[in-house]
Design a protein around this motif. Structure first.
Motif, PDB file in Angstrom:
ATOM      1  N   VAL A  91      -0.892  -1.161   9.571  1.00 23.24           N
ATOM      2  CA  VAL A  91      -0.549  -1.924   8.368  1.00 23.24           C
ATOM      3  C   VAL A  91      -0.798  -3.417   8.576  1.00 23.24           C
ATOM      4  O   VAL A  91      -1.154  -4.130   7.632  1.00 23.24           O
ATOM      5  N   ARG A 121      -0.049  -6.147   2.757  1.00 23.23           N
ATOM      6  CA  ARG A 121       0.825  -5.793   3.878  1.00 23.23           C
ATOM      7  C   ARG A 121       2.293  -5.913   3.481  1.00 23.23           C
ATOM      8  O   ARG A 121       3.110  -5.046   3.812  1.00 23.23           O
ATOM      9  N   THR A 144       3.180  -3.023   1.144  1.00 25.83           N
ATOM     10  CA  THR A 144       3.212  -1.778   1.912  1.00 25.83           C
ATOM     11  C   THR A 144       4.470  -1.696   2.763  1.00 25.83           C
ATOM     12  O   THR A 144       5.105  -0.632   2.859  1.00 25.83           O
ATOM     13  N   LEU A 151      -0.756   7.494   6.067  1.00 24.89           N
ATOM     14  CA  LEU A 151      -1.312   6.504   5.145  1.00 24.89           C
ATOM     15  C   LEU A 151      -1.825   7.175   3.874  1.00 24.89           C
ATOM     16  O   LEU A 151      -1.597   6.684   2.760  1.00 24.89           O
ATOM     17  N   ASN A 182       1.063   8.194   1.672  1.00 21.52           N
ATOM     18  CA  ASN A 182       1.671   7.087   0.949  1.00 21.52           C
ATOM     19  C   ASN A 182       0.747   6.510  -0.117  1.00 21.52           C
ATOM     20  O   ASN A 182       1.229   6.010  -1.140  1.00 21.52           O
ATOM     21  N   PHE A 183      -0.554   6.593   0.096  1.00 20.45           N
ATOM     22  CA  PHE A 183      -1.496   6.289  -0.985  1.00 20.45           C
ATOM     23  C   PHE A 183      -1.196   7.168  -2.193  1.00 20.45           C
ATOM     24  O   PHE A 183      -1.113   6.696  -3.333  1.00 20.45           O
ATOM     25  N   THR A 208      -2.676  -1.265  -3.797  1.00 25.55           N
ATOM     26  CA  THR A 208      -2.039  -0.995  -2.504  1.00 25.55           C
ATOM     27  C   THR A 208      -2.345   0.425  -2.049  1.00 25.55           C
ATOM     28  O   THR A 208      -2.669   0.660  -0.871  1.00 25.55           O
ATOM     29  N   LEU A 244      -4.467   1.670   1.349  1.00 29.56           N
ATOM     30  CA  LEU A 244      -3.975   2.605   2.362  1.00 29.56           C
ATOM     31  C   LEU A 244      -4.957   3.753   2.575  1.00 29.56           C
ATOM     32  O   LEU A 244      -5.136   4.223   3.706  1.00 29.56           O
ATOM     33  N   GLN A 245      -5.602   4.192   1.501  1.00 25.80           N
ATOM     34  CA  GLN A 245      -6.600   5.255   1.654  1.00 25.80           C
ATOM     35  C   GLN A 245      -7.760   4.776   2.526  1.00 25.80           C
ATOM     36  O   GLN A 245      -8.214   5.485   3.438  1.00 25.80           O
TER      37      GLN A 245
END
Length: 340
Positions: free
Chosen positions: A25, A33, A36, A86, A89-90, A122, A126-127
Motif C-alpha cells: 500500500v 494510500r 486505502t 488487494l 478489497n478492490f 481507489t 488496488l487492482q
C-alpha cells in the motif's frame, strides 16, 4: 447455525501478511494510500492510526496454506496472499458503490465519505497494485501467478455484472444464480487456494484441485453470507437487519424460494415486485418468514454443507502435508458456521 472460534491459522497468517500488505500500500500515491489505509481499518478518516482493523484475511490465509500444501514454506505464497487481499478489497470498494452501502465493518464506506469517484479510483488502484505485487515478487512462476489472478478477477467482474443484471429482471433461474456466485465469489476463493501453489511451481493437477476446492468453498461461503444477509445479527454482519430483502437482492435462498410452489412463494413474488421505498419493518420480517416457509432457508443451510463436503472431496486422493490440509478444512468449517 452454530459458530465456532476462528482458526488460529487465520491469526498466524494475518500476522505474516500484514507487513507485506502495508509495504504494498505504501507504493500508492499519498492520497490513494490514505484512503486505502482507512478502508483497510488502519486509520480513522482523519488519518489517526487505529490499533486494530481490517478484515479476517481469509483469502491471504488460503494463499499461504496453498504454498504449504504444495510442500513449500508459506513465505513463497506471500506475494499471492497480498495480491488476493488487494483484489478482494478492490471488489469491496466497488461493491459498496454499486449497492449504495453506507457502512462496512461498522464504519462509513469510502464512497460515503469521499465520494463515488474516489472509491472507484481507489479500487482501480488496488487492482493494478495486486498485479504489480505478483510480477515484482521475483518468483520464476510470477507470470503464471499473475495469469491466475487476472483470470479470477475477470470472472469476479463477470459475476458482478450478472448480479447487477439480475436486479433489472423479474425472474432468474437457480442455475443462473449459482453461475453468478461462481464468478462473483468462487473465482477469487479458487485463485486464493491455488496461487500459493502456482508460485511454488506445483503440478497442474494440484493447482486445479486446489482451485476447485476454493470454488466449492466459495459457493458454501456465499450461501452462508446470503443467510446472514436476511437473518444475520447487525452487530456481527455490520449491515442493517434484513439488508438483502430491503435491497430486493435475488440471493440464492431468495431465488430458491421464488421458484418454489405454494402460496408462500407466490406472496413473496408479489412482494418482490413492489417498491422498496414503501417497506415497513413488519413487511421485511414477513418476507423473511416467507423465504423460510418455502424451505429455502433450510435448503441453503444444507446446500452449504454439501458444498463444503465437495470441497473436501476434491483433495481426498492427493498426498498433501497433513497439517496445512487440516488447517484448510478447519477454515472451511469455520466459514460455513458463522452465526446467523
Amino acid at each position: 447455525m452454530t459458530a465456532v472460534l476462528s482458526p488460529e491459522t487465520l491469526g498466524r497468517c494475518r500476522a505474516q501478511v500484514q507487513p507485506q500488505l502495508r509495504a504494498a500500500v505504501d507504493r500508492l500515491d499519498p492520497a490513494t494510500r490514505d484512503v486505502t489505509s482507512y478502508h483497510l481499518g488502519w486509520t480513522e478518516a482523519d488519518g489517526t492510526p487505529r490499533a486494530a482493523g481490517g478484515g479476517k484475511a481469509v483469502r491471504p490465509t488460503l494463499a499461504l496454506l496453498s504454498a504449504e500444501l504444495a510442500g513449500a514454506d508459506c513465505s513463497v505464497g506471500l506475494p499471492g496472499a497480498v495480491a488476493v487481499e488487494l483484489v478482494h478489497n478492490f471488489s469491496l470498494l466497488h461493491d459498496d458503490v454499486m449497492d449504495h452501502d453506507h457502512e462496512r465493518r461498522h464504519r462509513r464506506t469510502v464512497w460515503s465519505l469521499w465520494g463515488v469517484p474516489c472509491a472507484i479510483l481507489t479500487g482501480d488502484a488496488l487492482q493494478g497494485l495486486a498485479q504489480e505485487v505478483v510480477l515484482d515478487s521475483g518468483s520464476p512462476h510470477a507470470a503464471a501467478a499473475a495469469r491466475c489472478l487476472n483470470a479470477a478477477t475477470a470472472e469476479l467482474i463477470r459475476g458482478q455484472v450478472a448480479d447487477l443484471a439480475f436486479e433489472r429482471r423479474a425472474s432468474i433461474t437457480l442455475d443462473e444464480c449459482f453461475d453468478m456466485v461462481a464468478g462473483k465469489t468462487g473465482s477469487l476463493l479458487g485463485a486464493s487456494c491455488a496461487i500459493g501453489a502456482v508460485l511454488t511451481g506445483a503440478p497442474p493437477e494440484l493447482v486445479a484441485a486446489l482451485d476447485a476446492h476454493g470454488r466449492h468453498l466459495g459457493t458454501a461461503f456465499q450461501l452462508v453470507d446470503d443467510l446472514l444477509g436476511i437473518w444475520g445479527d447487525p452487530a456481527t454482519t455490520g449491515k442493517p437487519v434484513l439488508a438483502d430483502l430491503r435491497a430486493r437482492k435475488k440471493s440464492l435462498p431468495v431465488t430458491r424460494a421464488l421458484a418454489a410452489d405454494g402460496s408462500a412463494a407466490a406472496e413473496l413474488g408479489r412482494w418482490y415486485a413492489t417498491d422498496p421505498a414503501g417497506d415497513t419493518e413488519p413487511d421485511l420480517h414477513r418476507a423473511a418468514d416467507l423465504v423460510a416457509a418455502t424451505g429455502a432457508r433450510a435448503w441453503a443451510e444444507a446446500t452449504a454443507e454439501e458444498e463444503l463436503d465437495r470441497a473436501a472431496a476434491v483433495l481426498e486422493d492427493l498426498p498433501l502435508p497433513p497439517e496445512p490440509h487440516a488447517d484448510l478444512l478447519e477454515l472451511g468449517r469455520w466459514l460455513t458456521r458463522r452465526e446467523c
